[in-house]
Structure formats: structure tokens, C-alpha cells
Design a protein around this motif. Sequence first.
Motif, short mmCIF file in Angstrom:
data_model
loop_
_atom_site.label_atom_id
_atom_site.label_comp_id
_atom_site.label_asym_id
_atom_site.label_seq_id
_atom_site.Cartn_x
_atom_site.Cartn_y
_atom_site.Cartn_z
N LEU A 178 2.69 -8.97 -1.66
CA LEU A 178 2.34 -8.05 -0.59
C LEU A 178 3.35 -8.08 0.55
O LEU A 178 3.28 -7.25 1.46
CB LEU A 178 0.94 -8.37 -0.06
N SER A 182 0.10 -1.46 -4.82
CA SER A 182 0.57 -2.08 -3.58
C SER A 182 1.42 -3.32 -3.82
O SER A 182 2.00 -3.85 -2.87
CB SER A 182 -0.63 -2.45 -2.69
N ARG A 203 0.02 -2.68 4.06
CA ARG A 203 -0.36 -2.61 2.66
C ARG A 203 -1.81 -2.13 2.57
O ARG A 203 -2.69 -2.64 3.29
CB ARG A 203 -0.22 -3.96 1.97
N GLU A 206 2.92 4.54 4.94
CA GLU A 206 2.38 3.94 3.71
C GLU A 206 1.19 4.74 3.21
O GLU A 206 0.98 4.87 1.99
CB GLU A 206 1.98 2.48 3.98
#
Length: 365
Positions: free
Chosen positions: A22, A54, A276, A346
Motif C-alpha cells: 500500500l 490498490s 489508497r 486516486e
Amino acid sequence: MSLRTVLDTRALNRATLARQFLLDRADIPVLDAVAHLCGVQAQEPQEPFLGLWSRVAGFDPADLDDLLTGRQVVRAHLMRRTVHLVTAADALAWRGRHDAMLRQRVLTTYKHELSGVDLDELAAAARAVLADGEPRSMGEIARALADRWPAPGTRALGELVIAALVPTVQLPPRGLWKVKAGVRNAPVSQWLGREVDPLAPAGTDPVGADLVRRYLAAFGPAASADLRAWCGLTGLPAAVAAVRDELITFRDERGRELLDLPDAPRPDPETPAPPRFLPAFDNAILGYHDRGRIIDDADRGLSVAGARVVLVDGRVAASWTVEDDIVTVAPLRELTGTERRAVTDEGHRMAMFLSGNDTDRVRIR
């Protein structure tokens, strides 16, 4: 080997992010990612795709679909009696070690309903029902046994068989990308072509030792209580003792002993952490007894309520939902302008992934 270094919450956070892929997405095959992560929690069938997106660079849902239909990964009850997506190799190697825990948890849940049931007799009868190779739902299996065991009821009887007595897997199309399908169960021995590995002789625990190493590689540094919370197994102190000479130790700010692998990544606590988007029930949060390294106590309820969350600077800072192809982010604290822009970027990528590149719509409440 003992180190007296105290690792603060931020140092533990960055170590967790690095090992969970991550901090930087991993450029590795999906099968290797699932193996490294010790499986992906998967009671919600679509969530593993989000968690792997992710974590894995260039993740393509078709790759995971192919692994499921190709019998290289399976959906099965394992850690904590929850459904996990694990490699076939790990399912075969780990299932026997989880047997006692799985039985105990089902028997505790349905203590009154299952009182007096002969487990060996029920297991044999269930195997006989499943021997024809026909995948069945939990209810179908329970109803096939109900004439002989009418008292427990369908739910208790079916769950005891499927989650504990007979090693089974949930067959595709359940768990395929954007496919809605009911649960159909088949014995591991039928789907993977052989029985699960038997337990090691008394006094030895090679699977437990392997779980210690694998857990630390994916979640460490961590305390023994964290390891136990992740898998739900008993008897792990002996496994930890067996590999202790391979490990190094730290302390956290509460004084707890933390175990770790010597060469595992422990990034500088000031390493930047990009936003994330995590799925429901992600093990990066649930895989610890002390989840303070990644989520505030005030927000801990989100992790068990099935909320999807957003990490900002490595910590849970928002929840997120998707409706009509719009990704909506609900911050749990005020985000700075820079953080909002990074989360929006994101979120655009997540929206494109979910919509098959049709739309990148994001809104932050």
C-alpha cells in the motif's frame, strides 16, 4: 535476537503499508500477491478485486478470474472462520491446522442447537452426500442431512458441515468479477484433486511456524496477540518459540514485544504515503489486535461494519461508496487542499476501474 528500539505508531504504519503493498503497488503476478498477503478476506465476493487493485500494479480482474476458474486460488473458510481468498497451495497446507478452531467457533456459536451431535458421524454422512460431485448450497447439504439430525436446524447443521467438518471451497462463478452468484460448495478434495494436508505429529507444528513467518512478512512487526487475532488459532506460542531464533524483536510505545523478520522492510517513518482506497473488511486493518497503527479508536467500528475506507497519509481518514458509477468520499476529518486533490486523483482512478474506463466521476462530501 533482541533490539531495544521502540517503534512508534508512525513507524509501524509505514512498515504495514510497505508489506501490504500500500506504500507502492507491487509489480508482481496476482497469484504471488495473494500468497504474500496470506490470503485476502473475501466474504463479500467483489471486495478482493478492490483490495488487489490498490496493491498490484496494472491489476486486471480477468487475471483473478482465471486463477479462480483455473483452481489456483480458492474461496474457503480459514482465518477467524471467515471466507478468505487463498492460493490452492495454502488452502491444502493450512486447512488441517485450522480444523480445531473452526469446529470450536461453530460449536460456540450454535452451542444449544448442536448439543449432543456426534461430529464424526455427521462428517461421514456429509461426505457421503457430497461424494456424487454435485456442488451444493449450505441449505441443500443441511436438508439432505435433516432427516437424521432434525433438531439443530438448517443454519446450524449446514454451517457446521461447510465451515468446519468437511474442508470445502466455494466454486465459481461465485467470486468472479461483476458476477452475482449464490454459494455452491464442493469438497477441497474434489476441486483440487487431493485431501488437505494432515496435521503434523504431536509436539510439532510446521504449519504454525510457517504462519508466523508468513504473517510477519505481510503484517509485521507485530505482537503475538496480533498474530492470534489475525488467524484465530490457539497453540501459537509454541510455534513462535520454534522460530524465535530467526526473529528480531522491538517494543511498541505501550511496551509490547513486537516480533519481526530481520530483512523485512521497515521504511523511514517520514516516507510519503499516497491515498489508497481499501475494500470492506480489509486485512490491513482487521489483521491486528491493536489496530491503532492504521485506524483511530474512534473510527474502529468502521472496520467491522463493512465500510470501505480511504487511507490518507497511511491512516483511515474517510469512508467511500459508489453509486451510479460515482465514487463518493466521506472524510472523517478535515482534509487539506493537497490531501483532497490526491484523494480525488486516486478516486478518479478507482472510478475508472469500477466502470470499465467509462467514467471517472468523484465527489468529496
